[in-house]
Design an enzyme around this catalytic site. Sequence first.
Site, mmCIF file in Angstrom:
data_model
loop_
_atom_site.group_PDB
_atom_site.id
_atom_site.type_symbol
_atom_site.label_atom_id
_atom_site.label_comp_id
_atom_site.label_asym_id
_atom_site.label_seq_id
_atom_site.Cartn_x
_atom_site.Cartn_y
_atom_site.Cartn_z
ATOM 1 C CG ASP A 11 -1.935 -1.142 1.171
ATOM 2 O OD1 ASP A 11 -2.311 -1.571 0.064
ATOM 3 O OD2 ASP A 11 -2.316 -1.627 2.252
ATOM 4 C CD GLU A 12 3.558 3.091 2.444
ATOM 5 O OE1 GLU A 12 3.794 4.200 1.934
ATOM 6 O OE2 GLU A 12 2.960 2.948 3.522
#
Length: 299
Positions: free
Chosen positions: A243-244
């Site tokens: 999720d980065e």
Amino acid sequence: MNDREFVLTLSCPDGRGIVAAVANLLAEHGCNITESQQYGDHYTGRFFLRTQFIAEARPGAGPIGEDGLRAAFAGLAAALPAPAEDGADPATEWRLWRRDRRPRTLVMVSKFGHCLNDLLYRWRSGLLDADIAAVVSNHPDLEFLAGSYGIDFHHLPVAPESKRDQERRLLELVDSYDVDLVVLARYMQVLSEDLCAKMSGRIINIHHSFLPSFKGARPYHQAHARGVKLVGATAHYVTADLDEGPIIEQEVTRVDHTHSPEQLTAIGRDLESVALARAVNWHAQRRVLLNGSKTVVFR
């Protein structure tokens, strides 16, 4: 669209005369620019350009072909500003696409079908600039939905001990369907570092919250417990850092103390569908350029 319409994307160290060089090259080869956007990032020192054009007939000759254009742009790229001596600034990166070449897309999903349903509807309605080739899921629940649109459905269950084999099978499907883009439409599994590396820049995920807050399970319940005034969704490229990845699009709406967790979830699912569809369309239209850990999106 026809086979004489093209899109050029380019990024390179910033410098004078880049736009003029591209425009002059296109004019010299009988091309007419129909849309052009550019951006110079002061913080990274990179320049980004997206140009859409038509190769028209030239006096005494037909329009230049794709191979001729590629050779011309390769020569141009070699003449653009050089990277920094310390190697921190990468060299010129450019790509040329025919506009009638729609990215073949594989959609991955688990049990929540709202994003998949939205993408399939947009595709069937001609509102999605990508062609959905197949649907893959780690559960069989949504096979009926893919079947209702005449799309192949592949059930690839996954467990810790079978993850490597499942991803190997997934890559086989990517090859067999000639897939350009993989879309995680609420696919609730973490992809391996190896798969992320092999498909770098070619996997888009929709995250069911406004990153980077409220990570993990039940984000809308976390948001409700904190009394948030906004809920949102984030579409981003997938990297090995969970999720980065570089963010392509985000969508938000205001909420208040009267909304229950169930109402926040329903609102959030609408936001997820909209943000993901925009991200897929912008990627398909070659409007998204990577800029390190972020993106430049020419809307």
